[in-house]
Design a protein around this motif. Structure first.
Motif, mmCIF file in Angstrom:
data_model
loop_
_atom_site.group_PDB
_atom_site.id
_atom_site.type_symbol
_atom_site.label_atom_id
_atom_site.label_comp_id
_atom_site.label_asym_id
_atom_site.label_seq_id
_atom_site.Cartn_x
_atom_site.Cartn_y
_atom_site.Cartn_z
ATOM 1 N N GLU A 89 40.240 51.840 58.326
ATOM 2 C CA GLU A 89 41.118 53.045 57.881
ATOM 3 C C GLU A 89 40.818 53.856 57.073
ATOM 4 N N GLY A 90 39.512 53.793 56.585
ATOM 5 C CA GLY A 90 38.739 54.595 55.586
ATOM 6 C C GLY A 90 39.444 54.629 54.047
ATOM 7 N N VAL A 91 39.593 53.329 53.779
ATOM 8 C CA VAL A 91 40.034 52.997 52.249
ATOM 9 C C VAL A 91 39.225 52.008 51.576
ATOM 10 N N LEU A 92 38.477 52.326 50.558
ATOM 11 C CA LEU A 92 37.786 51.372 49.808
ATOM 12 C C LEU A 92 38.689 50.478 48.952
ATOM 13 N N GLU A 93 38.651 49.090 49.118
ATOM 14 C CA GLU A 93 39.527 48.300 48.187
ATOM 15 C C GLU A 93 38.404 47.165 47.568
ATOM 16 N N VAL A 94 38.805 47.414 45.942
ATOM 17 C CA VAL A 94 38.007 46.469 45.158
ATOM 18 C C VAL A 94 38.786 45.596 44.410
ATOM 19 N N THR A 95 38.521 44.291 44.446
ATOM 20 C CA THR A 95 39.520 43.262 44.028
ATOM 21 C C THR A 95 38.891 42.184 43.343
ATOM 22 N N LEU A 96 39.596 41.519 42.407
ATOM 23 C CA LEU A 96 38.982 40.170 41.996
ATOM 24 C C LEU A 96 39.503 39.149 42.594
ATOM 25 N N ALA A 97 38.602 38.458 43.374
ATOM 26 C CA ALA A 97 38.975 37.305 44.213
ATOM 27 C C ALA A 97 38.600 35.805 43.666
ATOM 28 N N ARG A 98 39.299 35.008 43.992
ATOM 29 C CA ARG A 98 39.172 33.481 43.749
ATOM 30 C C ARG A 98 38.445 33.125 44.727
ATOM 31 N N VAL A 99 37.099 32.665 44.147
ATOM 32 C CA VAL A 99 36.130 31.946 45.138
ATOM 33 C C VAL A 99 35.864 30.530 44.804
ATOM 34 N N THR A 115 38.065 26.928 41.279
ATOM 35 C CA THR A 115 37.834 28.282 41.675
ATOM 36 C C THR A 115 37.252 29.162 40.409
ATOM 37 N N ALA A 116 36.725 30.203 40.664
ATOM 38 C CA ALA A 116 36.520 31.126 39.451
ATOM 39 C C ALA A 116 36.438 32.637 40.145
ATOM 40 N N LEU A 117 36.677 33.572 39.297
ATOM 41 C CA LEU A 117 36.671 34.905 39.576
ATOM 42 C C LEU A 117 35.318 35.595 39.950
ATOM 43 N N GLN A 118 35.469 36.424 41.119
ATOM 44 C CA GLN A 118 34.415 37.050 41.520
ATOM 45 C C GLN A 118 34.872 38.558 41.959
ATOM 46 N N LEU A 119 34.100 39.610 41.812
ATOM 47 C CA LEU A 119 34.422 40.947 42.159
ATOM 48 C C LEU A 119 34.150 41.322 43.230
ATOM 49 N N ARG A 120 34.947 41.722 44.310
ATOM 50 C CA ARG A 120 34.452 42.140 45.519
ATOM 51 C C ARG A 120 34.824 43.413 46.106
ATOM 52 N N ALA A 153 30.620 37.891 38.583
ATOM 53 C CA ALA A 153 31.517 36.849 38.776
ATOM 54 C C ALA A 153 31.433 35.678 37.553
ATOM 55 N N GLN A 154 32.298 34.964 37.517
ATOM 56 C CA GLN A 154 32.025 33.948 36.277
ATOM 57 C C GLN A 154 31.284 32.750 36.212
#
Length: 387
Positions: A19-29, A8-13, A132-133
Motif C-alpha cells: 500500500e506504499g508504506v515503509l515499516e521499520v521495526t525491531l523484530a525478535r529472531v 531469540t535476540a533483537l534485529q532491525l528489519r 542485530a544483537q
C-alpha cells in the motif's frame, strides 16, 4: 555442533508494504548455533553508512515519518511516493535485515580450527544483517582485530576502507597514476586522503563548502577544490594539470559534476599537449559513479573529446573481480593500519531503539559530513543472552 535454536535476540528489519508504506521495526529472531565452520558474534558496533540507509529507508519520505510503540520496541512508518514504489518493486512485501558490517566478540564457535581460533576474540564482520544483537556467520567472513582494538575501532573495517583501497587499486589496474574524489570530506574521503598521502599518490579532492576544504587541507590534502566557488572549474583544471589525474570516483551521481570533471580533465591534458587533434586528447579519461547523493539525471556536454568513459562502480562486484587472494591482501592492510590510516570517527553512539527515534533519524538520515553514527546493539536494551 547442531543447529538447535537458542534464545531469540533483537534485529532491525525494513519492510515496504504494497500500500506504499515503509515499516521499520525491531523484530525478535531465532539464532542458530554455529555449525563447524561458523561463529556466533555478539555485535557491539555497526556503522550507519549511506549504503545502509538506502536499504533501511528505501525511497520513503522520511520527513513524514511517524513513530509508534513502546520505547524499547518502536515502529517507524513513512509513506513511499508512487515513483518510489516503482523503484522498490523487487522488495515489496519482503522484510529485510539491515547493516552491511560490524564488529563484536565471538561467543560461540564451531568445531573447525578456523572457528575455534576466534572464540573470545574481537572481530570485524561483513555479511549483512548487522543491525542485530547477535550474528551467526562463517569464520572466513571475520577479520581478527589487532590486540587492544575495540569493536568500535573495527566496526568500519570493510565498506569504507575497502572502497577507498578499491579505488586506488582500480586506478592502478586501469593504468592511471592519480585520481579525483568527490564528497571528499566524508569519512571515506578522509581515509582515501590518508592512503594517498602514505602511498605517494596524487589526489584531487572536490567538496561543496569552504569549511570542508579547510578541514581537508588541515589534514594535509594538497589539492582541494570547492565546487561552490566561482573559480571551481579553473581550480580543478589546475589541480588536474599538477597531478595528472585521469580517473575520478563521484559520490554525487547526478547533476553536472561528472561532466565538469571530464571537461576539466580534457582541458588539463590540452594544456600540455604537443599537437592539436580535432578529436580531442587520446588519453582515456574515466569517471565512475559510486553513489547517488544527487538523485537528478546526470548532465554533461560532450566537450572532452572521444577518449572517455562514464560508468558505475561498486565495492562488492570489484572484490569479486579481483578475487579472494587480492581481497585478502586489502583486508590485511586494513587490520594492520586500523587505528591510523583507516581510523573512523563517529558523532554519536546509539542503541537499536535510539536509532529509531525521530530526532536521531533526522540527523543521520541527512548523510551530512561529520554526522556519522555508530550503532551499539548491546547498548541499554536488555541483558545479553547467556551462551
Amino acid at each position: 555442533m547442531t543447529t538447535e535454536t537458542i534464545p531469540t535476540a533483537l534485529q532491525l528489519r525494513s519492510l515496504v508494504k504494497p500500500e506504499g508504506v515503509l515499516e521499520v521495526t525491531l523484530a525478535r529472531v531465532d539464532i542458530a548455533l554455529p555449525t563447524d565452520d561458523e561463529v556466533l558474534v555478539r555485535i557491539e558496533a555497526s556503522p550507519i553508512n549511506p549504503s545502509d540507509l538506502g536499504l533501511l529507508f528505501g525511497a520513503a519520505d522520511m520527513a513524514s515519518a511517524k513513530v509508534s510503540g513502546p520505547p524499547l520496541a518502536p515502529v517507524v512508518t513513512a509513506p513511499v511516493p508512487a515513483a518510489g514504489m516503482k523503484a522498490m518493486a523487487a522488495r515489496i512485501g519482503e522484510s529485510l535485515p539491515v547493516g552491511n558490517e560490524g564488529a563484536g566478540v565471538v561467543v560461540r564457535a564451531g568445531k573447525s580450527q578456523a572457528a575455534l581460533a576466534l572464540l573470545g576474540k574481537t572481530v570485524a564482520v561483513l555479511g549483512g544483517a548487522m543491525y542485530a544483537q547477535y550474528r551467526t556467520l562463517p569464520a572466513a567472513q571475520c577479520l581478527l582485530l589487532p590486540d587492544g582494538a575495540s569493536a568500535a575501532d573495527g566496526a568500519s573495517s570493510f565498506v569504507n576502507p575497502l572502497t577507498a583501497l578499491g579505488m586506488v587499486e582500480t586506478m592502478r589496474r586501469e593504468g592511471h597514476t592519480a585520481l579525483v574524489h568527490t564528497a571528499a570530506a566524508s569519512n571515506l574521503g578522509q581515509m582515501l586522503n590518508r592512503i594517498c598521502q602514505k602511498d605517494g599518490i596524487g589526489l584531487v579532492n572536490i567538496v561543496r563548502k569552504q569549511e570542508q576544504a579547510d578541514q581537508l587541507k588541515a589534514m594535509g590534502a594538497a589539492y582541494v577544490c570547492n565546487a561552490s566557488a566561482p573559480t571551481f572549474l579553473d581550480d580543478l583544471t589546475a589541480a588536474l594539470v599538477a597531478t595528472g589525474a585521469t580517473i575520478a570516483f563521484d559520490a554525487t551521481g547526478g547533476g553536472k559534476l561528472a561532466g565538469q570533471i571530464l571537461g576539466c580533465m580534457e582541458a588539463a591534458l590540452n594544456k600540455t599537449a604537443k599537437e592539436y587533434s580535432r578529436y580531442g586528447s587520446t588519453t582515456h579519461k574515466q569517471v565512475y559513479l559510486y553513489g547517488r547523493l544527487d538523485l537528478t539525471p546526470v548532465e554533461f556536454p560532450v566537450n572532452f573529446g572521444m577518449a572517455w568513459g562514464m560508468g558505475g562502480w561498486l565495492l562488492f562486484p570489484f572484490l569479486q573481480k579481483i578475487g579472494p587472494e587480492a581481497t585478502q591482501k586489502l583486508k590485511q592492510r586494513v587490520a594492520s593500519e586500523l587505528k591510523t590510516t583507516f581510523a573512523s570517527r563517529y558523532a554519536r553512539e546509539v542503541s537499536l531503539a535510539e536509532m529509531l527515534q525521530p530526532e536521531m533519524i533526522a540527523v543521520y538520515a541527512q548523510r551530512a559530513t561529520g554526522a556519522k553514527f555508530l550503532l551499539n546493539p548491546a547498548k541499554d536494551l536488555e541483558s545479553p543472552a547467556d551462551f
